[in-house]
Design an enzyme around this catalytic site. Sequence first.
Site, PDB file in Angstrom:
ATOM      1  N   SER A 151      -4.036  27.331  19.205  1.00  0.00           N
ATOM      2  CA  SER A 151      -4.477  28.651  19.653  1.00  0.00           C
ATOM      3  C   SER A 151      -3.267  29.567  19.903  1.00  0.00           C
ATOM      4  O   SER A 151      -2.503  29.818  18.973  1.00  0.00           O
ATOM      5  CB  SER A 151      -5.367  28.491  20.886  1.00  0.00           C
ATOM      6  OG  SER A 151      -6.111  29.663  21.094  1.00  0.00           O
ATOM      7  N   ASP A 227     -16.105  27.459  16.523  1.00  0.00           N
ATOM      8  CA  ASP A 227     -15.158  27.909  17.553  1.00  0.00           C
ATOM      9  C   ASP A 227     -15.584  29.307  18.015  1.00  0.00           C
ATOM     10  O   ASP A 227     -15.598  30.249  17.217  1.00  0.00           O
ATOM     11  CB  ASP A 227     -13.765  27.931  16.905  1.00  0.00           C
ATOM     12  CG  ASP A 227     -12.650  28.311  17.856  1.00  0.00           C
ATOM     13  OD1 ASP A 227     -12.913  29.072  18.797  1.00  0.00           O
ATOM     14  OD2 ASP A 227     -11.511  27.866  17.611  1.00  0.00           O
ATOM     15  N   HIS A 261     -13.300  24.887  19.822  1.00  0.00           N
ATOM     16  CA  HIS A 261     -11.893  25.201  20.120  1.00  0.00           C
ATOM     17  C   HIS A 261     -11.236  24.158  21.023  1.00  0.00           C
ATOM     18  O   HIS A 261     -10.084  24.296  21.393  1.00  0.00           O
ATOM     19  CB  HIS A 261     -11.849  26.580  20.810  1.00  0.00           C
ATOM     20  CG  HIS A 261     -10.520  27.270  20.743  1.00  0.00           C
ATOM     21  ND1 HIS A 261      -9.970  27.760  19.575  1.00  0.00           N
ATOM     22  CD2 HIS A 261      -9.609  27.580  21.707  1.00  0.00           C
ATOM     23  CE1 HIS A 261      -8.810  28.338  19.821  1.00  0.00           C
ATOM     24  NE2 HIS A 261      -8.551  28.236  21.106  1.00  0.00           N
TER      25      HIS A 261
END
Length: 283
Positions: A151, A227, A261
């Site tokens: 991320s 996600d 995620h």
Amino acid sequence: MSASLELLKQFQCFGGTVGFYRHDSVACNSPMRFAIYQPPQARSQPVPVLYWLSGLTCSEENFIVKAGAQRLAAEYGLAIVAPDTSPRDTGISGEDDDWDLGSGAGFYVDATQTPWDAHYQMYRYVTEELPQLVADRFPILPEKQGISGHSMGGHGALICALKNPDRYRSVSAFAPICAPTRCQWGEKAFSHYLGGDRTAWKAYDASELVLNAKYDRPILIDQGTADKFLEDRQLLPEVFQEACKSAGQPLTLRMQDGYDHSYYFIATFIADHIRHHAAALCG
Ligand SMILES: N[C@@H](CCC(=O)N[C@@H](CSC=O)C(=O)NCC(=O)O)C(=O)O
């Protein structure tokens, strides 16, 4: 030099050790923490090293505790270094108010704006100061270095490699924020850390950097299709994919059906990433 290096806790893991350290960082002008996994091979010889940059809200612990990377790292003889994601307790007003700015959200840039510039120098910290400290104090091969992350940290890994192709022999990322100058997370962080001039932001945007980078080795990215941050258009992998295509940068972007995620997603595919790095760094 970080003469202050202090071991906070240590655990045996797959024949090697996980150690958590604190030291006084010159770049960040504050104490910083990091974790290092030393595989069993490091007891008898220096080993290659993989840097892992974590995402928003994370510390040096998340990856080490949740990803399950140590088993593969022990198999290949790879050290893993996972720094914290920002300085902490610096006294900057509002530092702890938002989860996507300040503490836990350093974005791996060197802030130029007050008050952040006094401490938030995460790019210099992760590319220069920490690798030097690790090379000085641990049995690693500094010329065999790779980088990965998730991320915010996935983006950090991409920019570190693209800006320093000679220093990072391998790079990969999980669900990276691919174009921070075009998403809300990046716009918020960059406007505070780098100021209002958007042209200055391009120096820390992977989708801009790749257009002129000379990183001729393959980049591996995994992205879950379920996600929520993909749906919220915070990640924009298609922008990076297009930029790689026009720059001729080799990229494997794998859209992983049904994955979100979380670290469950990372744990599922971490072995492929360790193998990607080991192919470039080990043997
Ligand atoms: N608090 C947020 C969610 C924060 C979050 O999901 N952080 C991710 C990284 S997001 C991008 O950089 C993370 O890795 N969390 C740590 C973990 O161990 O999962 C919200 O409420 O949406």
